[in-house]
Design an enzyme around this catalytic site. Structure first.
Site, mmCIF file in Angstrom:
data_model
loop_
_atom_site.group_PDB
_atom_site.id
_atom_site.type_symbol
_atom_site.label_atom_id
_atom_site.label_comp_id
_atom_site.label_asym_id
_atom_site.label_seq_id
_atom_site.Cartn_x
_atom_site.Cartn_y
_atom_site.Cartn_z
ATOM 1 N N ARG A 121 0.809 -1.237 0.000
ATOM 2 C CA ARG A 121 0.000 0.000 0.000
ATOM 3 C C ARG A 121 0.834 1.275 0.000
ATOM 4 N NH1 ARG A 121 -3.339 -2.961 3.545
ATOM 5 N NH2 ARG A 121 -5.064 -3.849 2.384
ATOM 6 N N LYS A 143 3.036 11.493 -11.182
ATOM 7 C CA LYS A 143 2.361 10.501 -12.037
ATOM 8 C C LYS A 143 3.287 9.306 -12.204
ATOM 9 C CE LYS A 143 -0.621 13.317 -15.000
ATOM 10 N NZ LYS A 143 -0.856 13.773 -16.386
ATOM 11 N N GLU A 185 10.349 18.872 -24.280
ATOM 12 C CA GLU A 185 9.544 19.206 -23.099
ATOM 13 C C GLU A 185 9.961 20.561 -22.527
ATOM 14 O OE1 GLU A 185 6.949 17.427 -22.373
ATOM 15 O OE2 GLU A 185 7.335 15.397 -23.099
ATOM 16 N N LYS A 227 6.729 23.355 -13.957
ATOM 17 C CA LYS A 227 5.917 22.152 -13.714
ATOM 18 C C LYS A 227 5.435 22.128 -12.259
ATOM 19 C CE LYS A 227 5.084 17.345 -14.314
ATOM 20 N NZ LYS A 227 5.298 16.104 -15.024
ATOM 21 N N GLU A 237 -4.839 16.709 -12.000
ATOM 22 C CA GLU A 237 -5.258 17.065 -13.365
ATOM 23 C C GLU A 237 -6.776 17.175 -13.486
ATOM 24 O OE1 GLU A 237 -2.758 15.416 -16.502
ATOM 25 O OE2 GLU A 237 -4.423 15.608 -17.884
ATOM 26 N N ARG A 241 -3.624 21.491 -14.851
ATOM 27 C CA ARG A 241 -2.486 20.588 -15.122
ATOM 28 C C ARG A 241 -2.502 20.079 -16.564
ATOM 29 N NH1 ARG A 241 0.451 15.914 -11.401
ATOM 30 N NH2 ARG A 241 1.849 15.217 -13.050
ATOM 31 N N ASN A 245 0.034 18.988 -21.148
ATOM 32 C CA ASN A 245 -0.117 18.063 -22.280
ATOM 33 C C ASN A 245 -0.024 18.785 -23.618
ATOM 34 O OD1 ASN A 245 -0.568 15.984 -20.460
ATOM 35 N ND2 ASN A 245 -2.746 16.473 -20.322
ATOM 36 N N HIS A 248 0.734 17.000 -26.848
ATOM 37 C CA HIS A 248 0.628 15.569 -26.574
ATOM 38 C C HIS A 248 -0.569 14.892 -27.244
ATOM 39 C CE1 HIS A 248 3.805 16.567 -23.843
ATOM 40 N NE2 HIS A 248 3.914 15.324 -23.410
ATOM 41 N N HIS A 252 0.721 11.533 -28.735
ATOM 42 C CA HIS A 252 0.299 10.190 -28.309
ATOM 43 C C HIS A 252 -0.248 9.400 -29.491
ATOM 44 C CE1 HIS A 252 -0.035 11.515 -23.852
ATOM 45 N NE2 HIS A 252 1.153 11.006 -24.128
ATOM 46 N N HIS A 265 9.441 9.583 -27.361
ATOM 47 C CA HIS A 265 8.340 10.449 -26.932
ATOM 48 C C HIS A 265 8.576 11.938 -27.281
ATOM 49 C CE1 HIS A 265 4.989 11.763 -24.487
ATOM 50 N NE2 HIS A 265 5.792 12.542 -23.776
HETATM 51 P P1 NAD Z 1 13.983 6.067 -21.051
HETATM 52 O O1 NAD Z 1 13.715 5.942 -19.617
HETATM 53 O O2 NAD Z 1 13.637 4.926 -21.923
HETATM 54 O O3 NAD Z 1 15.518 6.451 -21.251
HETATM 55 C C1 NAD Z 1 16.043 6.557 -22.554
HETATM 56 C C2 NAD Z 1 17.314 5.714 -22.706
HETATM 57 O O4 NAD Z 1 18.389 6.375 -22.065
HETATM 58 C C3 NAD Z 1 17.228 4.349 -22.074
HETATM 59 O O5 NAD Z 1 17.865 3.408 -22.892
HETATM 60 C C4 NAD Z 1 18.002 4.514 -20.771
HETATM 61 O O6 NAD Z 1 18.566 3.314 -20.275
HETATM 62 C C5 NAD Z 1 19.069 5.465 -21.195
HETATM 63 N N1 NAD Z 1 19.655 6.293 -20.152
HETATM 64 C C6 NAD Z 1 19.044 6.819 -19.074
HETATM 65 N N2 NAD Z 1 19.879 7.660 -18.439
HETATM 66 C C7 NAD Z 1 21.051 7.622 -19.113
HETATM 67 C C8 NAD Z 1 22.283 8.297 -18.966
HETATM 68 N N3 NAD Z 1 22.476 9.226 -18.013
HETATM 69 N N4 NAD Z 1 23.286 8.023 -19.839
HETATM 70 C C9 NAD Z 1 23.083 7.140 -20.855
HETATM 71 N N5 NAD Z 1 21.924 6.500 -21.077
HETATM 72 C C10 NAD Z 1 20.921 6.753 -20.206
HETATM 73 O O7 NAD Z 1 13.230 7.347 -21.684
HETATM 74 P P2 NAD Z 1 12.818 8.769 -21.082
HETATM 75 O O8 NAD Z 1 12.681 9.658 -22.244
HETATM 76 O O9 NAD Z 1 13.675 9.168 -19.945
HETATM 77 O O10 NAD Z 1 11.369 8.476 -20.478
HETATM 78 C C11 NAD Z 1 10.276 8.152 -21.308
HETATM 79 C C12 NAD Z 1 9.166 7.617 -20.440
HETATM 80 O O11 NAD Z 1 8.757 8.644 -19.532
HETATM 81 C C13 NAD Z 1 7.940 7.203 -21.207
HETATM 82 O O12 NAD Z 1 7.524 5.937 -20.752
HETATM 83 C C14 NAD Z 1 6.900 8.260 -20.864
HETATM 84 O O13 NAD Z 1 5.578 7.764 -20.870
HETATM 85 C C15 NAD Z 1 7.341 8.634 -19.476
HETATM 86 N N6 NAD Z 1 6.890 9.968 -19.043
HETATM 87 C C16 NAD Z 1 6.272 10.059 -17.835
HETATM 88 C C17 NAD Z 1 5.849 11.290 -17.366
HETATM 89 C C18 NAD Z 1 5.235 11.391 -16.003
HETATM 90 O O14 NAD Z 1 4.740 12.469 -15.647
HETATM 91 N N7 NAD Z 1 5.253 10.338 -15.215
HETATM 92 C C19 NAD Z 1 6.064 12.458 -18.130
HETATM 93 C C20 NAD Z 1 6.711 12.325 -19.362
HETATM 94 C C21 NAD Z 1 7.126 11.073 -19.806
HETATM 95 N N1 GLY Z 2 3.608 15.021 -18.159
HETATM 96 C C1 GLY Z 2 2.318 15.570 -17.857
HETATM 97 C C2 GLY Z 2 2.037 15.640 -16.403
HETATM 98 O O1 GLY Z 2 2.874 15.315 -15.578
HETATM 99 O O2 GLY Z 2 0.962 16.021 -16.036
#
Ligand code: NAD
Ligand code: GLY
Length: 361
Positions: A121, A143, A185, A227, A237, A241, A245, A248, A252, A265
């Site tokens: 939990r 999120k 972003e 943010k 949201e 908030r 997006n 997006h 998406h 992304h």
């Molecule tokens: P990712 O986590 O896949 O990282 C990209 C690549 O970089 C991976 O291969 C990773 O292993 C590598 N990597 C990470 N740090 C590194 C470093 N310092 N040096 C070398 N390589 C490194 O991609 P991302 O763009 O960080 O994240 C994308 C994800 O985030 C998606 O799933 C998306 O839906 C999510 N997201 C979430 C939110 C949220 O609010 N929770 C917001 C935006 C995106």
């Molecule tokens: N990435 C959009 C949010 O965090 O609301």
């Protein structure tokens, strides 16, 4: 070092933005955590680069440290991965008073975050983002979640971290494609909230692409501040908030149509931000020169600004209707009225979207 406050009452926390902050993680964790055991969740790529530093720093501060790897890649952001985490955490006897450190990009942050939100939990979460996208977006705001075969981020929760450490020196090892994805972003924040930041980005884009530390610290902390302000006003949201997006709705859909292989992304967000600006022009909300400024900055960041040849506009629009944010079958867009100011528009006409995607004049 810059500290950015996310103000959410008793769930308030700080984002620490600075070079070398990962080495001080243990000291920071001591200030914020009450338990004595920490589970670090990471992937093989990030573990090889920063796992040792994190372990050493936490151990030096007196924590008992365990580590679990999840595979690298968006395709592993699933409930199956979380299920494996549950099993391994139970094996090592992780307790409610222990904490989870998510060390990696957005995939690790979202997956480890969802694990932390649900295991027994909920256990304390610390985000240590190592991609530019994760430092400016996914690690802040709470999120967390995983993908479902029918769509991205369909399973999730809100679970705010206890603190976030964004160490810009970790970006030195990041592939340039991922740097550009993070820039999408960052540009977004200028468009939705801060024209002066947008102007600063126009002047300093090359400094960011050259990974100059001072420029990176400024861009990451200002992005986190924007943010944080939005999330502090509307954590779940229910209103404002949604401006986060921007870009997006199209992004998406592009990711879904390209089955997540064509674009990372941030690249899809690049196309989506330009499409939304052009849509705003078509709807009489934004001037042509401002839309062109947006497209020019996105292009200079090395991001795509057009939908790829061969992708069908109708298929993209159909994917938009399957997005989890569609309400009563009406498409919602965040549209700029000027650089620095956006409005949430419901029920945007499909013909206008089609015209923008097909480049009709
Ligand atoms: P990712 O986590 O896949 O990282 C990209 C690549 O970089 C991976 O291969 C990773 O292993 C590598 N990597 C990470 N740090 C590194 C470093 N310092 N040096 C070398 N390589 C490194 O991609 P991302 O763009 O960080 O994240 C994308 C994800 O985030 C998606 O799933 C998306 O839906 C999510 N997201 C979430 C939110 C949220 O609010 N929770 C917001 C935006 C995106
Ligand atoms: N990435 C959009 C949010 O965090 O609301």
């Amino acid at each position: 070092m810059t500290e950015v406050a996310v103000r959410l009452g008793e769930r308030s926390y700080k984002v620490y933005v600075a070079a070398g902050e990962v080495e001080r993680l243990g000291v920071t964790a001591r200030r914020h955590l009450t338990g004595n055991r920490i589970l670090v969740i990471t992937n093989p790529t990030v573990r090889a680069l920063y796992g040792g530093t994190v372990q050493k720093s936490l151990a030096a501060a007196g924590f008992v440290v365990c580590e679990i790897e999840i595979p690298d890649g968006e395709e592993f952001k699933t409930l199956d991965t979380v299920k494996e985490l549950y099993g391994k955490a139970l094996d090592i006897g992780l307790e409610r008073g222990d904490a989870v450190v998510a060390l990696g990009g957005g995939v690790v942050g979202d997956t480890a975050g969802f694990f932390a939100a649900t295991y027994k939990r909920g256990v304390a979460l610390v985000q240590v983002p190592t991609t530019l996208l994760a430092q400016v977006d996914s690690s802040v705001g709470g999120k967390v979640g995983v993908n479902h075969p029918r769509g991205k981020n369909l399973i999730g929760a809100f679970h705010q971290p206890r603190f976030v450490v964004a160490d810009v020196t970790t970006l030195n090892t990041l592939p340039v494609r991922e740097i550009r994805a993070g820039l999408a972003e960052i540009i977004k924040y200028g468009i939705i909230r801060d024209v002066r930041f947008f102007e600063w980005l126009e002047n300093r884009l090359q400094n960011l692409l050259n990974l100059e530390q001072t420029a990176l610290e400024h861009a990451v902390s200002l992005s986190c501040r924007i943010k944080a302000d939005v999330v502090s006003a509307d954590e779940r949201e229910e209103g404002i908030r949604a401006i986060l997006n921007y870009g997006h709705t199209v992004a998406h859909a592009l990711e879904a149509v390209g089955c997540y292989h064509h674009f990372v992304h941030g690249e899809a967000v690049g196309v989506g931000m330009v499409a939304a600006a052009r849509l705003a022009v078509r709807l009489g909300m934004l001037s042509v020169p401002e839309a062109e400024r947006i497209a020019a900055l996105v292009a200079r960041a090395g991001l795509p600004v057009e939908i790829p040849a061969g992708m069908d506009a109708e298929e993209i629009i159909s994917a938009m209707f399957h997005d989890k944010k569609v309400v009563e079958n009406r498409l919602t867009f965040v549209l700029p009225e000027a650089i620095g100011r956006v409005r949430i528009a419901h029920g945007v006409p499909v013909e206008s979207i089609n015209a923008v995607l097909t480049g009709a004049s």
